[in-house]
Write a protein that holds these residues in place. Structure first.
Motif, PDB file in Angstrom:
ATOM      1  N   ASN A  22       0.713  -1.123  -0.044  1.00  0.00           N
ATOM      2  CA  ASN A  22      -0.191   0.065   0.195  1.00  0.00           C
ATOM      3  C   ASN A  22       0.933   1.371  -0.048  1.00  0.00           C
ATOM      4  OD1 ASN A  22      -2.206  -1.578   0.156  1.00  0.00           O
ATOM      5  ND2 ASN A  22      -2.526  -1.348   2.465  1.00  0.00           N
TER       6      ASN A  22
ATOM      7  N   ASP B  95       0.229   4.670   1.108  1.00  0.00           N
ATOM      8  CA  ASP B  95      -0.837   5.493   1.650  1.00  0.00           C
ATOM      9  C   ASP B  95      -0.833   6.811   1.525  1.00  0.00           C
ATOM     10  OD1 ASP B  95      -2.046   3.289   3.113  1.00  0.00           O
ATOM     11  OD2 ASP B  95      -0.756   3.549   5.055  1.00  0.00           O
TER      12      ASP B  95
ATOM     13  N   ARG C  53      -2.916   7.163  -1.355  1.00  0.00           N
ATOM     14  CA  ARG C  53      -4.229   6.067  -0.853  1.00  0.00           C
ATOM     15  C   ARG C  53      -3.968   5.130  -2.327  1.00  0.00           C
ATOM     16  NH1 ARG C  53      -8.881   9.855   1.514  1.00  0.00           N
ATOM     17  NH2 ARG C  53      -7.542  10.776   2.916  1.00  0.00           N
TER      18      ARG C  53
ATOM     19  N   PRO D 141      -3.570   1.193  -3.000  1.00  0.00           N
ATOM     20  CA  PRO D 141      -3.581  -0.160  -2.600  1.00  0.00           C
ATOM     21  C   PRO D 141      -2.250  -0.841  -3.239  1.00  0.00           C
ATOM     22  CG  PRO D 141      -5.476   0.001  -3.699  1.00  0.00           C
ATOM     23  CD  PRO D 141      -5.167   1.331  -3.633  1.00  0.00           C
TER      24      PRO D 141
ATOM     25  N   TRP E  34      -4.891  -8.977   2.087  1.00  0.00           N
ATOM     26  CA  TRP E  34      -4.772  -7.573   1.919  1.00  0.00           C
ATOM     27  C   TRP E  34      -6.128  -7.156   2.378  1.00  0.00           C
ATOM     28  CZ3 TRP E  34      -8.322  -4.507  -0.724  1.00  0.00           C
ATOM     29  CH2 TRP E  34      -7.801  -3.037  -0.471  1.00  0.00           C
TER      30      TRP E  34
ATOM     31  N   HIS F 117      -6.127  -5.774   5.489  1.00  0.00           N
ATOM     32  CA  HIS F 117      -4.981  -4.559   5.587  1.00  0.00           C
ATOM     33  C   HIS F 117      -4.991  -3.706   4.516  1.00  0.00           C
ATOM     34  CE1 HIS F 117      -3.640  -6.961   9.219  1.00  0.00           C
ATOM     35  NE2 HIS F 117      -3.746  -8.035   8.186  1.00  0.00           N
TER      36      HIS F 117
ATOM     37  N   GLY G 117      -5.231  -0.610   3.914  1.00  0.00           N
ATOM     38  CA  GLY G 117      -4.261   0.801   3.781  1.00  0.00           C
ATOM     39  C   GLY G 117      -5.422   2.085   4.336  1.00  0.00           C
TER      40      GLY G 117
END
Length: 185
Positions: free
Chosen positions: A91, A93, A96, A98, A150, A153, A155
């Motif tokens: 990711n 972040d 933004r 992924p 994923w 998780h 992000g």
């Protein structure tokens, strides 16, 4: 013994144990377990990459992917716009975006966005529509595959799939051990 499904030695999800273990009829219990798993499978983290068409969706509201992209022949985008151009190994972040090393859309036969829990169940237990897997192999796929993982998780700015990947894997295992029955379509 598993209090979730009533079979084997696996530890259950404590908040579900009583409710599902109390279902005496094994086929009904199996369908109820899949219904619980369906809360994960119908979450945007899953349906965005298992779209009904050839374009992925984005975000918690499953909006059209921006920039507009399509599946391509191998699920990794077209020759001019491969998924890996934007989606890196992890990711990102700040942007933004992924990421995962194997980022791609699920194969067309694994599309389930817009389907009922019963329809997804029938599809996911059919090797012709689940990536060629026996139902027993879905335990590992959903419970341990890192691209599937994923979803828990995702992000910054995206809500994770409900529960944990281990809990989803335990639900699949309990569903398989109780006969992999499906809820009505």
């Amino acid at each position: 013994m598993c209090r979730l499904c009533g079979i084997g030695e696996r530890k259950p999800r404590p908040r579900l144990a009583g409710k599902l273990a109390g279902i005496e009829n094994v086929e009904q219990r199996s369908a109820a377990i899949f219904t619980e798993l369906g809360k994960v499978l119908t979450h945007p983290r899953c349906t965005n990459c298992h779209p009904a068409g050839d374009s992925p969706r984005q975000g918690d509201i499953s909006r059209m992917h921006q920039p507009p992209v399509t599946r391509g022949a191998d699920g990794h985008g077209t020759n001019a716009m491969r998924c890996s151009i934007c989606h890196q190994h992890a990711n990102f972040d700040p942007g933004r975006v992924p990421g995962h090393p194997e980022w791609h859309l699920a194969p067309r036969e694994m599309a389930w966005a817009g389907k009922t829990i019963g329809e997804i169940c029938a599809q996911i237990r059919d090797p012709a529509r689940n990536g060629g897997r026996k139902v027993e192999e879905l335990i590992e796929h959903i419970g341990k595959d890192t691209l599937v993982g994923w979803a828990w998780h995702p992000g910054f700015g995206r809500s994770p799939a409900p529960g944990t990947q281990a809990e989803a894997g335990a639900l699949v295992e309990a569903w398989v051990k109780t006969g992999a029955a499906c809820p009505p379509p």
